[in-house]
Design a protein around this motif. Structure first.
Motif, PDB file in Angstrom:
ATOM      1  N   GLY A 278       0.808  -1.214   0.000  1.00 20.80           N
ATOM      2  CA  GLY A 278       0.000   0.000   0.000  1.00 20.80           C
ATOM      3  C   GLY A 278       0.838   1.260   0.000  1.00 20.80           C
ATOM      4  N   MET A 279       1.913   1.270   0.784  1.00 22.16           N
ATOM      5  CA  MET A 279       2.749   2.465   0.912  1.00 22.16           C
ATOM      6  C   MET A 279       3.407   2.820  -0.412  1.00 22.16           C
ATOM      7  SD  MET A 279       6.085   3.055   3.384  1.00 22.16           S
ATOM      8  CE  MET A 279       7.024   1.733   2.622  1.00 22.16           C
ATOM      9  N   PHE A 280       4.116   1.862  -1.004  1.00 21.36           N
ATOM     10  CA  PHE A 280       4.819   2.149  -2.246  1.00 21.36           C
ATOM     11  C   PHE A 280       3.850   2.359  -3.410  1.00 21.36           C
ATOM     12  CE2 PHE A 280       8.271   0.168   0.175  1.00 21.36           C
ATOM     13  CZ  PHE A 280       9.295   1.067  -0.084  1.00 21.36           C
ATOM     14  N   GLY A 281       2.682   1.717  -3.344  1.00 20.31           N
ATOM     15  CA  GLY A 281       1.681   1.949  -4.377  1.00 20.31           C
ATOM     16  C   GLY A 281       1.200   3.390  -4.375  1.00 20.31           C
ATOM     17  N   GLN A 402      10.112  -4.303   1.817  1.00 16.32           N
ATOM     18  CA  GLN A 402      10.587  -3.866   0.512  1.00 16.32           C
ATOM     19  C   GLN A 402      10.025  -4.749  -0.601  1.00 16.32           C
ATOM     20  OE1 GLN A 402      14.642  -2.752   0.499  1.00 16.32           O
ATOM     21  NE2 GLN A 402      14.842  -2.646  -1.700  1.00 16.32           N
ATOM     22  N   ALA A 403       9.966  -6.059  -0.344  1.00 15.44           N
ATOM     23  CA  ALA A 403       9.372  -6.963  -1.330  1.00 15.44           C
ATOM     24  C   ALA A 403       7.905  -6.629  -1.552  1.00 15.44           C
ATOM     25  CB  ALA A 403       9.522  -8.413  -0.869  1.00 15.44           C
ATOM     26  N   GLY A 404       7.215  -6.248  -0.478  1.00 18.64           N
ATOM     27  CA  GLY A 404       5.821  -5.837  -0.618  1.00 18.64           C
ATOM     28  C   GLY A 404       5.679  -4.641  -1.536  1.00 18.64           C
ATOM     29  N   GLY A 405       6.626  -3.698  -1.440  1.00 21.47           N
ATOM     30  CA  GLY A 405       6.594  -2.548  -2.338  1.00 21.47           C
ATOM     31  C   GLY A 405       6.737  -2.951  -3.789  1.00 21.47           C
ATOM     32  N   THR A 406       7.669  -3.855  -4.069  1.00 20.13           N
ATOM     33  CA  THR A 406       7.873  -4.325  -5.443  1.00 20.13           C
ATOM     34  C   THR A 406       6.630  -5.029  -5.972  1.00 20.13           C
ATOM     35  OG1 THR A 406      10.232  -4.631  -4.994  1.00 20.13           O
ATOM     36  CG2 THR A 406       9.339  -5.728  -6.934  1.00 20.13           C
ATOM     37  N   GLY A 408       3.485  -4.812  -4.767  1.00 20.19           N
ATOM     38  CA  GLY A 408       2.336  -3.917  -4.820  1.00 20.19           C
ATOM     39  C   GLY A 408       2.351  -2.992  -6.023  1.00 20.19           C
ATOM     40  N   VAL A 409       3.509  -2.409  -6.309  1.00 19.39           N
ATOM     41  CA  VAL A 409       3.625  -1.511  -7.467  1.00 19.39           C
ATOM     42  C   VAL A 409       3.312  -2.266  -8.755  1.00 19.39           C
ATOM     43  CG1 VAL A 409       5.279  -0.217  -8.871  1.00 19.39           C
ATOM     44  CG2 VAL A 409       5.218   0.109  -6.395  1.00 19.39           C
ATOM     45  N   SER A 410       3.774  -3.505  -8.854  1.00 14.75           N
ATOM     46  CA  SER A 410       3.536  -4.301 -10.057  1.00 14.75           C
ATOM     47  C   SER A 410       2.054  -4.635 -10.220  1.00 14.75           C
ATOM     48  CB  SER A 410       4.366  -5.588  -9.994  1.00 14.75           C
ATOM     49  OG  SER A 410       4.141  -6.381 -11.131  1.00 14.75           O
ATOM     50  N   ILE A 411       1.416  -5.098  -9.150  1.00 12.25           N
ATOM     51  CA  ILE A 411       0.000  -5.483  -9.238  1.00 12.25           C
ATOM     52  C   ILE A 411      -0.888  -4.260  -9.478  1.00 12.25           C
ATOM     53  CG2 ILE A 411      -1.944  -6.448  -7.957  1.00 12.25           C
ATOM     54  CD1 ILE A 411       0.005  -8.310  -6.564  1.00 12.25           C
ATOM     55  N   MET A 412      -0.632  -3.169  -8.769  1.00 19.52           N
ATOM     56  CA  MET A 412      -1.437  -1.965  -8.962  1.00 19.52           C
ATOM     57  C   MET A 412      -1.236  -1.387 -10.356  1.00 19.52           C
ATOM     58  SD  MET A 412      -1.013  -0.247  -5.165  1.00 19.52           S
ATOM     59  CE  MET A 412      -2.118   1.145  -5.417  1.00 19.52           C
ATOM     60  N   GLY A 413      -0.018  -1.526 -10.885  1.00 21.27           N
ATOM     61  CA  GLY A 413       0.224  -1.099 -12.255  1.00 21.27           C
ATOM     62  C   GLY A 413      -0.544  -1.935 -13.259  1.00 21.27           C
ATOM     63  N   ALA A 414      -0.612  -3.262 -13.006  1.00 18.28           N
ATOM     64  CA  ALA A 414      -1.364  -4.150 -13.888  1.00 18.28           C
ATOM     65  C   ALA A 414      -2.854  -3.808 -13.861  1.00 18.28           C
ATOM     66  CB  ALA A 414      -1.142  -5.604 -13.476  1.00 18.28           C
ATOM     67  N   ILE A 415      -3.379  -3.510 -12.675  1.00 18.31           N
ATOM     68  CA  ILE A 415      -4.790  -3.129 -12.550  1.00 18.31           C
ATOM     69  C   ILE A 415      -5.053  -1.837 -13.307  1.00 18.31           C
ATOM     70  CG2 ILE A 415      -6.563  -2.355 -10.924  1.00 18.31           C
ATOM     71  CD1 ILE A 415      -5.316  -4.272  -8.873  1.00 18.31           C
TER      72      ILE A 415
END
Length: 538
Positions: A278-281, A402-406, A408-415
């Motif tokens: 959530g944070m990095f997203g 940090q892995a959560g950031g990677t 999350g950014v990928s999944i939110m970008g796909a959405i």
């Protein structure tokens, strides 16, 4: 190191925070400077690797150094980390092509991983769990400050001086921190004679690297269902199975698997992973809304994002002080995730009519929640494990976040991309004029909305009689982008909601007043009792 004088502890912490600020600023300052750097040395097709390689080497080093520092002490690794980071920064400023810059950023990542891992662990060496809250909060504020000033400072440097100074300007901070830590930081090694689990380290690296690469490339470089992404995920699954098998039989495993049997350790790390998503997203995709939907320039967008990080600095500092004062921490994690979730949900409801004040308000809500919860999850992990596992537990906490950031950014970008594609197709179908269809195709990439010069170039090719149509299409594409980002932020809300539910099941145990475990304290008390009994007998 609990026996050290308070003044010496504070001096050591100032040195550690200087090293952290040095590493964090070098990470955040590059973002705004990279376009200028690439324009000078070339390599536009490979510029994403400047971030990817740093993320990979930092993550790998942090998780591996945690266990090693438990055995050989923190001091060698934080000193080596600062030294490697300084060398990497110095080399980055001498890059003449993109390949050199990528290699040198990788070197910086190795140093950064050592600094990150040992810095948070050193708090546990210096202070008992009851006193760590305030220092965890201050360390979190260092990240917040670097996120506030780094991008702005990077833009100023490349506009005023040569881009090389982006990497060189903070070298004195690193040198001063190195000298202070070398002189004042005592090194405490484990008394146990152990072997290094080289095989486990190699297999762990073989597990993490393809996993992070898959999430970094999916949806951008390769499609999610491409052979490359599926192959990377498959490799990680197989490597993870082998890793578990090897670690169960290792004498000194790089990650003791029995730690995951501790519900506090597991819940805290999974919650940290979700919070990182959530944070990095929010950090990554909110500028899309500010620039693409609201039409605010990139420079002003940076100032808008400051509201989130500044509110995080305030609550992380205050929250850390309250944790130390009250000895309670679960309530702050619950409150933080709840507030952060409310802010993320508010972001998902934004549209083209959202005002600048509304956007700032939502960012501040997310930042307030983030600041409350950020210091807690590392503290809970440290408090729940024996002191001999402090390093590996802390590094695991940092890695999951940090892995959560990677991820999350990928999944939110796909959405975002999926909703964007579907909405743009319906927009094109509903458009009845061929000229409008052509214009839609020219600006269907949301990145174009964040480049006013690009829009003006396209606008110059449009006949005067079609300008109203062009402006109408721009308005519609902004609506589409707003809808797509709303879907991404709604996913972030769901993720934070899951983290909140998990935290409700977190067992809150009292924060220890010493680094000794209950068993060690009991044995020590028994020994003292026996001594006193013997003296009384004599």
């Amino acid at each position: 190191m609990e026996h050290l004088e308070h003044r010496q502890k504070v001096t050591i912490m100032i040195a550690i925070m200087a090293a952290m600020l040095f590493a964090a600023l070098n990470q955040t300052i590059v973002g705004t400077a990279l376009p200028v750097i690439v324009a000078d040395i070339g390599g536009m097709d490979y510029f994403s690797w400047v971030f990817t390689i740093y993320m990979l080497t930092t993550s790998l080093t942090a998780i591996l150094v945690g266990k090693l520092s438990d055995t050989y002490g923190r001091k060698p690794f934080i000193l080596v980390g600062i030294g490697v980071f300084i060398v990497g920064a110095l080399l980055c400023g001498t890059s003449v092509n993109i390949y050199q810059l990528i290699i040198y950023r990788g070197i910086q990542g190795f140093g950064g991983g050592m600094i990150m891992s040992t810095a948070f662990t050193a708090i546990g060496d210096l202070f008992p769990p009851r006193e760590r809250g305030r220092w965890q909060g201050l360390m979190a504020s260092v990240f917040g400050l670097s996120s506030v000033f780094g991008p702005t400072l990077g833009g100023y440097i490349v506009d005023t001086f040569k881009w090389n100074w982006v990497f060189w300007v903070f070298l004195p901070f690193g040198i001063v921190a190195f000298i202070m830590i070398y002189k004042m930081f005592p090194n405490i090694k484990s008394d146990e004679k152990t072997t290094v689990d080289y095989l486990g380290a190699i297999i762990l690296a073989s597990t993490i690297t393809p996993l992070l690469l898959a999430f970094s490339w999916a949806g951008e470089t390769y499609a999610w269902d491409s052979a490359v992404i599926i192959g990377l995920f498959s490799w990680s699954v197989v490597a993870l199975s082998v890793f578990v098998y090897v670690e169960q039989r290792a004498k000194n495993p790089v990650i003791p698997l029995h730690l995951f049997k501790n519900s506090i350790f597991t819940i805290s790390n999974v919650s940290g992973l979700l919070m990182g998503m959530g944070m990095f997203g929010a950090i990554m995709y909110m500028p899309f809304f500010i620039q693409g939907v609201m039409g605010i320039s990139a420079t002003k967008s940076g100032f808008v994002m400051m509201s989130m990080m500044l509110s995080m600095v305030i609550t992380s500092t205050v929250g850390g002080q309250l944790i130390t004062k009250t000895g309670r921490y679960k309530v702050f994690a619950i409150a933080g995730l709840l507030i952060m979730g409310i802010g993320m949900f508010s972001m998902s409801q934004m549209n083209v009519d959202t005002t600048l004040i509304g956007a700032v308000r939502n960012l501040m809500i997310v930042g307030l929640g983030l600041g409350l919860s950020f210091p807690v999850l590392t503290l809970t992990v440290q408090n729940a494990v024996d002191y001999k596992y402090l390093g590996v537990a802390t590094s695991a906490s940092q890695f999951f976040r940090q892995a959560g950031g990677t991820i999350g950014v990928s999944i939110m970008g796909a959405i975002m991309n999926r909703i964007m594609t579907n909405e743009m197709q319906s927009l094109s179908i509903s458009s009845g004029q061929t000229s409008q269809l052509d214009t839609v195709k020219a600006i269907e990439d949301p990145q174009v909305l964040m480049d006013p010069d690009k829009i003006n170039q396209i606008k110059e090719t449009v006949p005067n009689e079609m300008l109203p149509v062009f402006n109408q299409v721009i308005d519609k594409v902004q609506i589409v982008l707003s809808t797509a980002l709303g879907g991404s932020f709604l996913f972030g809300t769901f993720v934070l909601g899951v983290a909140l539910v998990l935290i409700l099941f977190l067992k809150e145990i009292p924060l220890r007043m010493t680094n000794k475990t209950d068993e060690e304290s009991a044995n020590e008390n028994t020994h003292e009792g026996n001594v006193q009994e013997s003296e009384a007998t004599v």
